[in-house]
Structures are given as structure tokens and as C-alpha cells.
Design an enzyme around this catalytic site. Sequence first.
Site, PDB file in Angstrom:
ATOM      1  CG  HIS A 113      43.332  38.782  52.317  1.00 46.27           C
ATOM      2  ND1 HIS A 113      44.138  39.002  51.221  1.00 46.27           N
ATOM      3  CD2 HIS A 113      43.986  37.877  53.092  1.00 46.27           C
ATOM      4  CE1 HIS A 113      45.234  38.268  51.327  1.00 46.27           C
ATOM      5  NE2 HIS A 113      45.174  37.582  52.452  1.00 46.27           N
ATOM      6  CG  ASP A 190      37.775  36.750  49.650  1.00 51.10           C
ATOM      7  OD1 ASP A 190      37.799  35.505  49.656  1.00 51.10           O
ATOM      8  OD2 ASP A 190      38.729  37.441  50.048  1.00 51.10           O
ATOM      9  CD  GLN A 193      40.360  32.841  55.798  1.00 46.65           C
ATOM     10  OE1 GLN A 193      40.181  32.052  56.720  1.00 46.65           O
ATOM     11  NE2 GLN A 193      41.513  32.939  55.180  1.00 46.65           N
ATOM     12  CE  LYS A 216      42.964  30.869  52.385  1.00 45.90           C
ATOM     13  NZ  LYS A 216      44.013  31.454  53.201  1.00 45.90           N
ATOM     14  CB  CYS A 354      47.004  39.810  53.935  1.00 51.34           C
ATOM     15  SG  CYS A 354      48.610  39.158  53.474  1.00 51.34           S
TER      16      CYS A 354
END
Length: 396
Positions: A113, A190, A193, A216, A354
Site C-alpha cells: 500500500h 503492515d 489487512q 479494519k 493505493c
Amino acid sequence: MDFPILKRKVNGKPLVYFDNAATSQTPQVVIDAIVDYYSRYNANIHRGVHTLSQEATDAYEQSRIKLQKHFNAAKAYEMIFTSGTTHGINLVANGFSSFLRKGDEVVVSALEHHSNIVPWQMLCERTGAVLRVIPMNEEGELVMDAYEQLLSEKTRLVFCNHVSNALGTVNPVKEIIDKAHGVGAAVLVDGAQACPHIKPDVQALDVDFYVASAHKMCGPTGVGVLYGKEEWLQKLPPYQGGGEMIAEVTFEKTTYAGLPHKFEAGTPDICGGIAFGVAVDYMNAIGFDKIAAYEDELLGYATKELLSIPGLRIYGTSGHKTAVVSFNIKGIHPYDIGTIVDKLGIAVRTGHHCAQPIMDYYKIPGTVRASFAFYNTQGEIDTLVAAVKKAAQMLG
């Protein structure tokens, strides 16, 4: 039903919400926690001796402990509250400005991202370090042989997402971490997700930094968490100056507070932090194994049904992915498909998500992305498939 928003209609049709990779919906129990905070004990934390302040402080710090247990961090003070994943990444990037020198190398993956690309580009511009990229293949997976070739004694930092937001690919983060540590590099993952679908164990991964966002994971927007190994958090300088992050201030010298307060300048999103803990409790009560198994069923069903549509191509075909289907229909712009399915009450995301380098790799302007959560159903997928077929007829 736990999610009040799912009862509403959009354009006269029952809402079908398939934009979970952008933000999940919020269950009533989390909404109630937000209302309860502002109704009963809204007060600033940590410095107040009055009852409301103590109650708010206790609830906020209990939430930190919930996150520590959820991510299996060794210490609660290794969990730093942030405004979200992007804030956590920038905090670490800012700190490493002190450590990098010209010619040092920073490795990122092609699946990132923009939030996990741009801060590192800025870091390289400030320090003279060089950015290296782990390439991807047609299936939307990282080329691990190439990753090994990129690593050297010059590698200082490696950054990758746990799961690709654009494709749903689950990256082999444990292997990435172990190989980076083999050359003495630190690793930031990261997890924005991954966390809605997977329960990460930061100690088992042996990751140096792990970042995530509440919104999220059935929580509110504007709050997230940065896990950092204590040894790294002690080394990094503070990201922002202000109240809360100091031990003592004079005009001659300031000394900084210990962890986690060193990185939590100013009044935080107290309500958001408390609600984040409630959201994590909610998801753990359902069980991440159950969530993953059910979402995998949805993914398999959606993949099969969408591929029955002539001219439809799915991007990201790894055998190991979360519940994301990113697709296009030949000759039709993804934005046009998204606009038509919205008229039928279905929320999907269109564009480059993104993650422009991924789209450049496939030589496409973007995709239609349907991303599923445990509160979605096969019936809703049928509604999506019918809507995409209708869009294809209208636009083809």
C-alpha cells in the site's frame, strides 16, 4: 443482527457491503462502548486524581492489555496507541532517520500500500539510503528467490505487508523476517489487512514492528496500534513532542517518559482506544479460526461464480489469500462497473486501491475489489454476481 448499518437500504435496495478491506462495519457492542464513554466517564487520562479520570485511565490501559494479549506481545508497554497504521509506519520511519546512512539499503515489497512505500521513500531522501523492491509475479505473490538476492550486509530495514490490500495475497512474513534477521536487518510488517482475518503472534513471528488499525477490525476510525520490540522502542527517538511523553521539562533540558508514553504525545483518542479493546474482544468471542474458515468458503464461492462471467479476470490468484476478489471485465473500466453495482445497493471499491505499482505491473488502471467479512453471506455474493453480469451487459 450485531451490525445496525447492514439493515439500511441503498438506492432502494438492501445494502450489500463488500468494501471490508477499506473499513469494516461496527457492531452494536462497540457503538455502545463509545456512547457509554461519552455518557458516563468522559475525562482526560493519566494525570487526573478525580474519579472520572481514573475510570477513563483504567479503561484505556485495560484496552492496551487486551491488545497485548491479542498480539501476544511480551509487555503491555510494547503496544503503542496510534491514529492508525499509517501513523505507526511514519513513527518508525521518522525514528530510523537517526540510524541510516548514505548507501544503506531499505527493502520493500512490490505488493505494498502507498502507506508502506511513501514513508520509506521519504526516509531514503532524508538519509541517502537506497530503496530496493522485492518483485512480484503474475499470481500476485512475492518472488522470494529475488528477495534473498536483495539482502546483504547493507540491508538495514525490510518492510512488507502481511496481506496485500489490493489482491488478498498472504505473504510469507515469517520467512521474510527470518531472512532479514539473518543479515542483521530490522523488519516492520503492515498488518492492516491481515488483522481482520488472522490473529498475529508477534513473538512467534519474531517481528520487530507490527502495525494495525482498529477500523479494519470492527473498531472505530482514527485509532490503531504499533507493536515494537522493547529494545527497538528504547532506541528510537520520540516522534512528537508535547504533553504526556515527557518526564521532566525545564527550559534548559527535557527528559522523556518511559514506554509507552514516550510515543504518545498529547491527548489520545481515549474513546477510540477503549472501543478498540471492545472490538478485539468481540472478534475473539467469535474466534479467528471460525472467521477464517467461513471467509475462505465465501472466497471460494465468489471466485467460482465470478469466473463464470465471460471476459472476467481475477488478479491475485495465490493459493494463500484472504477474502478479497480483485477483478476486471475485458474492455470495461472498473469505475463503470462500480457505479452500476452501487445503484443496485452493493458497495465495492474501484481504482488502484493505493497500490499503484501493482496496477502498473498488470498494466491496468485499477480493479473492482470485493472484500468479504464474516457477516457477509453467499446470498449477497449471488446478488453481486447478478449485478456484475447486468453491468457487463449494459457496458459491453
